[in-house]
Write a protein that holds these residues in place. Structure first.
Motif, mmCIF file in Angstrom:
data_model
loop_
_atom_site.group_PDB
_atom_site.id
_atom_site.type_symbol
_atom_site.label_atom_id
_atom_site.label_comp_id
_atom_site.label_asym_id
_atom_site.label_seq_id
_atom_site.Cartn_x
_atom_site.Cartn_y
_atom_site.Cartn_z
ATOM 1 N N ALA A 30 0.645 -0.635 -0.389
ATOM 2 C CA ALA A 30 0.169 -0.078 -0.263
ATOM 3 C C ALA A 30 0.310 1.254 -0.112
ATOM 4 C CB ALA A 30 -0.997 0.590 1.210
ATOM 5 N N ILE A 31 2.154 1.228 0.455
ATOM 6 C CA ILE A 31 2.967 2.369 0.339
ATOM 7 C C ILE A 31 4.156 2.558 0.471
ATOM 8 C CG2 ILE A 31 1.575 2.809 2.982
ATOM 9 C CD1 ILE A 31 4.997 1.818 4.649
ATOM 10 N N LEU A 32 4.428 0.936 -0.619
ATOM 11 C CA LEU A 32 5.684 0.854 -1.262
ATOM 12 C C LEU A 32 6.133 1.867 -2.422
ATOM 13 C CD1 LEU A 32 7.844 -1.657 -1.251
ATOM 14 C CD2 LEU A 32 6.476 -2.009 -3.188
ATOM 15 N N ALA A 33 5.237 2.353 -2.732
ATOM 16 C CA ALA A 33 5.864 3.459 -4.063
ATOM 17 C C ALA A 33 6.997 4.475 -3.155
ATOM 18 C CB ALA A 33 4.370 3.899 -4.856
ATOM 19 N N PHE A 34 6.724 4.961 -2.129
ATOM 20 C CA PHE A 34 6.360 6.228 -1.654
ATOM 21 C C PHE A 34 7.470 6.123 -0.828
ATOM 22 C CE2 PHE A 34 2.399 8.170 -1.730
ATOM 23 C CZ PHE A 34 1.407 7.740 -1.364
ATOM 24 N N GLU A 35 8.157 4.494 -0.663
ATOM 25 C CA GLU A 35 9.851 3.920 -0.314
ATOM 26 C C GLU A 35 10.682 4.128 -1.461
ATOM 27 O OE1 GLU A 35 9.971 3.193 3.323
ATOM 28 O OE2 GLU A 35 7.599 4.401 3.250
ATOM 29 N N MET A 36 10.398 3.754 -2.108
ATOM 30 C CA MET A 36 11.847 3.628 -3.334
ATOM 31 C C MET A 36 12.698 5.291 -4.073
ATOM 32 S SD MET A 36 11.460 0.772 -4.351
ATOM 33 C CE MET A 36 10.209 -0.949 -3.488
ATOM 34 N N ASP A 37 13.743 4.872 -3.926
ATOM 35 C CA ASP A 37 14.469 5.935 -3.826
ATOM 36 C C ASP A 37 14.847 6.058 -5.673
ATOM 37 O OD1 ASP A 37 15.409 4.394 -1.417
ATOM 38 O OD2 ASP A 37 14.914 6.370 -1.215
ATOM 39 N N TYR A 38 14.930 4.889 -6.400
ATOM 40 C CA TYR A 38 14.957 4.818 -7.471
ATOM 41 C C TYR A 38 14.416 4.331 -8.764
ATOM 42 C CZ TYR A 38 19.696 6.373 -5.729
ATOM 43 O OH TYR A 38 20.324 6.525 -5.018
ATOM 44 N N TRP A 39 13.862 4.793 -9.483
ATOM 45 C CA TRP A 39 12.662 4.060 -10.977
ATOM 46 C C TRP A 39 13.942 3.988 -11.820
ATOM 47 C CZ3 TRP A 39 7.820 3.041 -9.059
ATOM 48 C CH2 TRP A 39 7.687 3.114 -8.383
ATOM 49 N N GLY A 40 13.271 2.480 -12.377
ATOM 50 C CA GLY A 40 12.836 2.356 -13.624
ATOM 51 C C GLY A 40 12.593 3.516 -14.766
ATOM 52 N N LYS A 41 12.702 3.243 -16.035
ATOM 53 C CA LYS A 41 11.547 3.751 -17.455
ATOM 54 C C LYS A 41 10.453 3.021 -17.499
ATOM 55 C CE LYS A 41 15.095 7.526 -18.711
ATOM 56 N NZ LYS A 41 16.012 8.302 -19.446
ATOM 57 N N GLY A 42 10.003 2.211 -17.572
ATOM 58 C CA GLY A 42 9.094 0.897 -17.389
ATOM 59 C C GLY A 42 9.907 0.040 -18.780
ATOM 60 N N THR A 43 8.620 -0.733 -19.095
ATOM 61 C CA THR A 43 8.934 -1.846 -19.326
ATOM 62 C C THR A 43 7.135 -1.911 -20.405
ATOM 63 O OG1 THR A 43 9.312 -3.999 -21.371
ATOM 64 C CG2 THR A 43 9.210 -4.169 -18.132
ATOM 65 N N LEU A 44 6.832 -2.274 -21.499
ATOM 66 C CA LEU A 44 4.980 -2.418 -22.187
ATOM 67 C C LEU A 44 4.820 -4.084 -21.909
ATOM 68 C CD1 LEU A 44 2.045 -0.857 -22.649
ATOM 69 C CD2 LEU A 44 3.898 -0.908 -25.128
ATOM 70 N N VAL A 45 3.652 -4.097 -21.139
ATOM 71 C CA VAL A 45 3.867 -5.278 -21.353
ATOM 72 C C VAL A 45 2.077 -6.140 -21.706
ATOM 73 C CG1 VAL A 45 2.677 -7.515 -20.211
ATOM 74 C CG2 VAL A 45 4.818 -6.140 -19.366
ATOM 75 N N SER A 46 1.892 -6.310 -22.614
ATOM 76 C CA SER A 46 0.119 -6.417 -23.385
ATOM 77 C C SER A 46 0.327 -7.609 -23.388
ATOM 78 C CB SER A 46 0.366 -5.531 -25.411
ATOM 79 O OG SER A 46 0.813 -4.398 -24.618
ATOM 80 N N VAL A 47 -1.384 -7.489 -23.645
ATOM 81 C CA VAL A 47 -1.805 -9.127 -22.971
ATOM 82 C C VAL A 47 -3.079 -9.101 -23.948
ATOM 83 C CG1 VAL A 47 -2.484 -10.987 -21.780
ATOM 84 C CG2 VAL A 47 -1.177 -9.894 -20.540
ATOM 85 N N SER A 48 -2.836 -10.000 -25.043
ATOM 86 C CA SER A 48 -3.961 -9.679 -26.308
ATOM 87 C C SER A 48 -4.169 -10.831 -27.389
ATOM 88 C CB SER A 48 -3.860 -8.302 -26.458
ATOM 89 O OG SER A 48 -5.183 -8.090 -27.448
#
Length: 127
Positions: A108-126
């Protein structure tokens, strides 16, 4: 420069599998707890999973329990998210992030604890 880079996303049919990787450069991932997050179009970002620095603690969002597995290879400076039995509702941009405290807070609060972030990768399920 401290960086996290996600890879392994792509297009997959429902029921298929993907393995996401989160690789660190510029720092040693082994000291950090790593969280995986996702953000679907038009929705808020949500925490999916977390693994502590020693892999002794793992958390999963309820909707992915039994389908997703988080793991880490500290020698390779990489954390993985194995995603099986994928559903269309898993479609999102997936991000990894690092917490220098080394332990997993509640999702629930994990995002607020993070110090560094990546830019992301797209996952599409279709189909």
């Amino acid at each position: 420069q401290l960086q996290l880079v996600e890879s392994g996303g792509g297009l997959v049919q429902p029921g298929g599998s993907l393995r996401l990787s989160c690789t660190a450069s510029g720092f040693t991932l082994g000291y950090y707890a790593i969280g995986w997050f996702r953000q679907a179009p038009g929705k808020e970002r949500e925490a999916v999973s977390c693994i502590s620095n020693d892999a002794g603690t793992t958390y999963y969002k309820d909707s992915v329990k039994g389908r997703f597995t988080i793991s880490r290879d500290n020698a390779d400076n990489t954390v993985y998210l194995q995603m099986n039995s994928l559903k269309p509702e898993d479609t999102a941009v997936y991000y990894c992030a690092a917490d220098d405290k080394g332990r997993c807070s509640s999702l629930a609060i994990l995002a607020f604890e993070m110090d560094y972030w990546g830019k992301g990768t797209l996952v599409s399920v279709s189909s």
